[in-house]
Design an enzyme around this catalytic site. Structure first.
Site, PDB file in Angstrom:
ATOM      1  N   LYS A 169       0.754  -1.246  -0.040  1.00  0.00           N
ATOM      2  CA  LYS A 169      -0.099  -0.134  -0.055  1.00  0.00           C
ATOM      3  C   LYS A 169       1.030   1.077   0.061  1.00  0.00           C
ATOM      4  CE  LYS A 169      -1.917   3.180   2.576  1.00  0.00           C
ATOM      5  NZ  LYS A 169      -1.955   4.225   1.697  1.00  0.00           N
ATOM      6  N   THR A 229       5.118   8.307  13.575  1.00  0.00           N
ATOM      7  CA  THR A 229       5.030   7.362  14.683  1.00  0.00           C
ATOM      8  C   THR A 229       3.608   7.201  15.054  1.00  0.00           C
ATOM      9  OG1 THR A 229       7.351   7.829  15.373  1.00  0.00           O
ATOM     10  CG2 THR A 229       5.604   7.530  17.233  1.00  0.00           C
ATOM     11  N   THR A 258       0.989   6.948  13.187  1.00  0.00           N
ATOM     12  CA  THR A 258       0.365   5.666  12.329  1.00  0.00           C
ATOM     13  C   THR A 258       0.955   4.476  12.793  1.00  0.00           C
ATOM     14  OG1 THR A 258       0.132   7.086  10.489  1.00  0.00           O
ATOM     15  CG2 THR A 258      -0.239   4.757  10.064  1.00  0.00           C
ATOM     16  N   GLU A 306       9.008   1.263  11.101  1.00  0.00           N
ATOM     17  CA  GLU A 306      10.094   2.285  10.765  1.00  0.00           C
ATOM     18  C   GLU A 306       9.538   3.654  10.901  1.00  0.00           C
ATOM     19  OE1 GLU A 306      13.075   1.498  10.464  1.00  0.00           O
ATOM     20  OE2 GLU A 306      13.270  -0.708  10.303  1.00  0.00           O
ATOM     21  N   CYS A 320      13.550  10.857   7.336  1.00  0.00           N
ATOM     22  CA  CYS A 320      13.226  10.380   8.624  1.00  0.00           C
ATOM     23  C   CYS A 320      14.517  10.835   9.317  1.00  0.00           C
ATOM     24  CB  CYS A 320      12.951   9.012   8.496  1.00  0.00           C
ATOM     25  SG  CYS A 320      13.963   7.968   7.647  1.00  0.00           S
ATOM     26  N   GLU A 330       8.856  16.202  14.946  1.00  0.00           N
ATOM     27  CA  GLU A 330       9.460  15.911  13.533  1.00  0.00           C
ATOM     28  C   GLU A 330       8.759  16.960  12.678  1.00  0.00           C
ATOM     29  OE1 GLU A 330       8.371  12.441  11.845  1.00  0.00           O
ATOM     30  OE2 GLU A 330      10.432  12.108  10.864  1.00  0.00           O
TER      31      GLU A 330
HETATM   32  P1  NAD Z   1       2.021   8.527   7.529  1.00  0.00           P
HETATM   33  O1  NAD Z   1       2.110   7.718   8.756  1.00  0.00           O
HETATM   34  O2  NAD Z   1       0.997   9.601   7.386  1.00  0.00           O
HETATM   35  O3  NAD Z   1       1.660   7.570   6.275  1.00  0.00           O
HETATM   36  C1  NAD Z   1       2.445   6.155   6.134  1.00  0.00           C
HETATM   37  C2  NAD Z   1       1.590   5.451   5.397  1.00  0.00           C
HETATM   38  O4  NAD Z   1       0.796   4.965   6.299  1.00  0.00           O
HETATM   39  C3  NAD Z   1       0.768   5.777   4.237  1.00  0.00           C
HETATM   40  O5  NAD Z   1       0.836   4.747   3.132  1.00  0.00           O
HETATM   41  C4  NAD Z   1      -0.434   6.159   4.500  1.00  0.00           C
HETATM   42  O6  NAD Z   1      -1.636   6.000   3.910  1.00  0.00           O
HETATM   43  C5  NAD Z   1      -0.680   4.954   5.778  1.00  0.00           C
HETATM   44  N1  NAD Z   1      -1.565   5.259   6.660  1.00  0.00           N
HETATM   45  C6  NAD Z   1      -2.148   6.587   7.347  1.00  0.00           C
HETATM   46  N2  NAD Z   1      -3.026   6.236   8.216  1.00  0.00           N
HETATM   47  C7  NAD Z   1      -3.068   4.886   8.433  1.00  0.00           C
HETATM   48  C8  NAD Z   1      -4.028   4.264   9.192  1.00  0.00           C
HETATM   49  N3  NAD Z   1      -4.784   4.675   9.968  1.00  0.00           N
HETATM   50  N4  NAD Z   1      -3.934   2.934   9.135  1.00  0.00           N
HETATM   51  C9  NAD Z   1      -3.124   2.150   8.215  1.00  0.00           C
HETATM   52  N5  NAD Z   1      -2.236   3.216   7.491  1.00  0.00           N
HETATM   53  C10 NAD Z   1      -2.289   4.360   7.520  1.00  0.00           C
HETATM   54  O7  NAD Z   1       3.492   8.982   7.223  1.00  0.00           O
HETATM   55  P2  NAD Z   1       3.953   9.637   5.926  1.00  0.00           P
HETATM   56  O8  NAD Z   1       3.561  11.264   6.192  1.00  0.00           O
HETATM   57  O9  NAD Z   1       3.567   9.249   4.649  1.00  0.00           O
HETATM   58  O10 NAD Z   1       5.567   9.579   6.102  1.00  0.00           O
HETATM   59  C11 NAD Z   1       6.296  10.528   6.783  1.00  0.00           C
HETATM   60  C12 NAD Z   1       6.715   9.868   7.908  1.00  0.00           C
HETATM   61  O11 NAD Z   1       7.441   8.456   7.666  1.00  0.00           O
HETATM   62  C13 NAD Z   1       7.646  10.552   9.028  1.00  0.00           C
HETATM   63  O12 NAD Z   1       7.492  10.450  10.254  1.00  0.00           O
HETATM   64  C14 NAD Z   1       9.038   9.846   8.470  1.00  0.00           C
HETATM   65  O13 NAD Z   1       9.975   9.884   9.530  1.00  0.00           O
HETATM   66  C15 NAD Z   1       8.732   8.508   8.562  1.00  0.00           C
HETATM   67  N6  NAD Z   1       9.654   7.735   7.781  1.00  0.00           N
HETATM   68  C16 NAD Z   1      10.582   6.723   8.320  1.00  0.00           C
HETATM   69  C17 NAD Z   1      11.351   6.126   7.839  1.00  0.00           C
HETATM   70  C18 NAD Z   1      12.262   4.992   8.617  1.00  0.00           C
HETATM   71  O14 NAD Z   1      12.859   4.204   8.024  1.00  0.00           O
HETATM   72  N7  NAD Z   1      12.237   4.997   9.912  1.00  0.00           N
HETATM   73  C19 NAD Z   1      11.630   6.062   6.240  1.00  0.00           C
HETATM   74  C20 NAD Z   1      10.770   7.382   5.779  1.00  0.00           C
HETATM   75  C21 NAD Z   1      10.135   7.971   6.309  1.00  0.00           C
END
Ligand code: NAD
Length: 497
Positions: free
Chosen positions: A191, A246, A248, A267, A302, A401
């Site tokens: 997804k 974090t 989600t 992650e 991230c 963040e």
């Molecule tokens: P997000 O949590 O908003 O979304 C991530 C994914 O989860 C998307 O596909 C989204 O549609 C899905 N999602 C959202 N709500 C959900 C729910 N209730 N149930 C299931 N899935 C859901 O994050 P984002 O804004 O897409 O990405 C940015 C974040 O990702 C930042 O916090 C960043 O630090 C983190 N990140 C971490 C790493 C790592 O390796 N640790 C790498 C890249 C990004």
């Protein structure tokens, strides 16, 4: 590999067919509901395509397809050496289609084309290839049993893996999951983020061309709170692997507890400290790394080095070097090969970043670079790389963040104080230390509660090293052989001889 000109990229765009449908059982299909959403480019507001808005019905279909394929053994029981060959072919196809995938990535999420083309797509292919190449070189174990027994410790694929990924490195984050998931024989429902679904959708077809059987890789675009939630709560998903916020991540743990206790590997976010001691070997290099650590990928990283901890005795000398270095990071048109700072992913993210800049002002931090939206006339979503000086670690901009190019400069007096400030965060993803004192470097690295620590550099690492977080930055590791732990169950088999 030279990068085409902006005009050449625009020409390619004219002949691009953009697929926005889901991919289930080896075929593109509309969402069962027929619902779609518009995919708009943050580069200049241009319409890209309509994307299938999947929901529970689609999740059910995709999971059923993944389950049936897994049970059939067509992939899960294929000899590792054969899976390896197919995954390597898949990686080759990503590289052969790098121009198309790079263009899609840039238009979809706004990053500079030079990054998409030279970093994201090659590293995505490398992630697949590395995992594929590894899979026929891993052996199981024989336990230290009594003479009349044989104890086998074997690894098996977990079954159906749902991979939920973010928008900042859309294809790369997907491939960090797909490589080990596919190599170990699982079937996957991927997804992508609703903000950047296009490359994930495109590579589903490449997987089939490479020889991955239909049903082994399904792709469900759609919103997190609908299709993501449906996967999180699904009774027939064995494992969720996630990269994202974090917030989600915590929600996914709840879904697992409310459903089938599926394994949940996360992650998540970061607020990484970059500690510059007065005895850093080269302050100019450290300043350059501090600038790229916050401006690369528009700060939507991230591991962005968003907290710059500087020893007080060199602050007045060091900060001007950082400000100077940041001037080389300029927002520009993402299809221009010279651009190194592209568009933010969308207006919502722009407003989030601008909101944090306001919070910095309100909390009394001093703006010393950037601070404004820019290039508004393009119809795109751009912000100036920004530095706040005089930040205390308790301020909102130092604790939360931001996920944009906003750097907080914090001063310290002693190594102990630096470590205390560095660790005073809910996150534990990465950290860096600059010093020429080898003992101080190691002692600081040991004391830092972070999954990656860099010494005299920022953002090192590749597929050979594990990547992941302490604390609320997540659990488990992507990359390296450690990643395989997420995708396998361990079985002990005892034989009486
Ligand atoms: P997000 O949590 O908003 O979304 C991530 C994914 O989860 C998307 O596909 C989204 O549609 C899905 N999602 C959202 N709500 C959900 C729910 N209730 N149930 C299931 N899935 C859901 O994050 P984002 O804004 O897409 O990405 C940015 C974040 O990702 C930042 O916090 C960043 O630090 C983190 N990140 C971490 C790493 C790592 O390796 N640790 C790498 C890249 C990004």
């Amino acid at each position: 590999m030279s990068t085409p000109t902006r005009a050449e990229w625009e020409q390619r765009f004219q002949s691009l067919t953009i697929e926005g449908r889901a991919f289930i059982q080896g075929e593109y299909c509309d969402a069962a509901s027929g619902e779609t959403f518009d995919c708009i480019s943050p580069v200049d507001g241009r319409f890209l395509t309509k994307v299938a808005s999947c929901d529970t019905a689609d999740a059910d279909r995709a999971v059923a397809s993944a389950r049936a394929t897994f049970e059939s053994g067509v992939w899960s029981r294929l000899a590792p050496v054969k899976r390896k060959a197919i995954i390597i072919r898949f990686a080759d196809l990503l590289e052969q289609n790098a121009a198309e995938l790079g263009l899609l990535e840039t238009l979809d999420m706004g990053k500079p084309i030079s990054d998409s083309y030279h970093i994201d797509i090659p590293l995505s292919a490398r992630a697949l290839r590395w995992s594929g190449e590894a899979i026929d070189k891993i052996y199981d174990e024989v336990a230290a049993t009594a003479h009349d027994e044989l104890g086998l410790v074997t690894r098996e694929p977990v079954g159906v893996v749902a991979a939920i990924v973010p928008w900042n490195f859309p294809l790369m984050m997907a491939c960090w999951k797909l490589g080990p998931a596919l190599a170990t024989g699982n079937s996957v429902v991927l997804k992508p983020s609703e903000k950047s679904p296009l490359t994930a959708i495109r590579i589903a077809q490449l997987a089939i061309e490479a020889g991955i059987p239909p049903g082994v890789l399904n792709v469900l675009p759609g919103f997190g709170h609908t299709v993501g939630k449906a996967l999180g709560l699904h009774m027939d998903v064995d494992t969720i692997v996630f990269t994202g916020s974090t917030r989600t991540a915590k929600q996914l743990m709840i879904y697992a507890g409310e459903s089938n206790m599926k394994r949940v590997w996360l992650e998540a976010g970061g607020k990484s400290p970059n500690i510059v001691f007065a005895d850093a070997p080269d302050l100019k290099e450290a300043a350059k790394a501090a600038a790229s650590g916050i401006a690369f990928n528009q700060g939507e990283v991230c591991t962005a080095g968003s907290r710059l901890l500087v020893e007080r005795s060199i602050k007045d000398q060091f900060l001007p070097l950082v400000i100077e270095a940041l001037k080389t990071w300029k927002p520009g048109h993402p299809l221009d090969p010279e651009t190194n700072v592209g568009a933010l992913v969308d207006t919502q993210q722009l407003n989030t970043v601008l909101g944090y800049i306001e919070a910095g002002h309100a909390d009394g931090a001093q703006l010393v670079a950037g601070g404004k939206r820019t290039l508004e006339e393009t119809g795109g979503v751009y912000v100036e790389p920004t530095i706040f000086d005089g930040v205390s670690n308790a301020m909102k901009i130092a604790q939360e963040e931001i996920f944009g190019p906003v750097l907080s400069v914090i001063t310290f007096d002693t190594p102990e104080e630096a470590i205390k400030i560095a660790n005073d965060t809910q996150y534990g993803l990465a950290a860096a230390v600059w010093t020429r004192d080898i003992s101080k470097a190691h002692l600081t690295a040991k004391a830092l509660r972070a999954g990656s620590v860099w010494i005299n550099q920022y953002d090192g690492g590749d597929m050979t090293a594990p990547f992941g977080g302490f604390k609320q930055s997540g659990n488990g590791r992507d990359k390296s052989l450690h990643a395989f732990d997420k995708y396998t169950e361990i079985k002990a088999t005892w034989i009486k001889l």
